[in-house]
Write a protein that holds these residues in place. Structure first.
Motif, PDB file in Angstrom:
ATOM      1  N   LYS A  64      -9.596  -6.370  -6.015  1.00 59.80           N
ATOM      2  CA  LYS A  64      -8.858  -6.727  -4.681  1.00 59.80           C
ATOM      3  C   LYS A  64      -9.306  -5.864  -3.712  1.00 59.80           C
ATOM      4  O   LYS A  64      -9.334  -5.994  -2.631  1.00 59.80           O
ATOM      5  N   LEU A  68     -10.420  -7.054  -0.440  1.00 55.08           N
ATOM      6  CA  LEU A  68      -9.780  -6.795   1.048  1.00 55.08           C
ATOM      7  C   LEU A  68     -10.837  -6.067   2.107  1.00 55.08           C
ATOM      8  O   LEU A  68     -10.851  -6.315   3.142  1.00 55.08           O
ATOM      9  N   VAL A 113      -1.982 -11.082   1.436  1.00 55.36           N
ATOM     10  CA  VAL A 113      -2.554 -10.729   3.065  1.00 55.36           C
ATOM     11  C   VAL A 113      -1.807 -11.471   3.956  1.00 55.36           C
ATOM     12  O   VAL A 113      -1.289 -11.015   4.914  1.00 55.36           O
TER      13      VAL A 113
END
Length: 116
Positions: A64, A68, A113
């Motif tokens: 993750k 990102l 997000v």
């Protein structure tokens, strides 16, 4: 509303705008069955990151973080902006993915997000 769903599940009317967020086309799925509005492969994790992660749930936290970072630059950032624009103009957007793991995958991260 943003939903996530395996592409192997049947398309439904309440899916709204259907976006495939995988870099590789899922095995055994025809374009007709997929019923996509968009295949946005640029927003998917890079090939290197996907291979490193290998859907190992013990690596999800690090996956993750790395994903990102990828979403913050280059073509992934542009694709994310495109996806944000779609979400802003559609009542429902369903992010489709091929992974068997329904908890630890890129669609889960993208949904987080987009909901911020």
């Amino acid at each position: 509303m943003i939903k996530i769903k395996r592409i192997y599940q049947e398309a439904e009317k309440n899916d709204g705008y259907r976006v495939l967020v995988d870099r590789i086309w899922p095995r055994g799925i025809s374009k007709e069955r997929a019923q996509l509005d968009l295949w946005l492969k640029q927003v998917a994790p890079s090939t290197e990151l996907r291979k490193w992660f290998n859907h190992d749930e013990t690596k999800f936290s690090e996956f993750k973080t790395r994903y990102l970072a990828e979403l913050a630059e280059g073509e992934a950032a542009s694709a994310l902006m495109q996806l944000k624009e779609i979400v802003a103009t559609q009542d429902t957007v369903t992010l489709l993915y091929g992974a068997k793991d329904q908890v630890d995958n890129q669609a889960v991260v993208l949904k987080e997000v987009l909901e911020k």
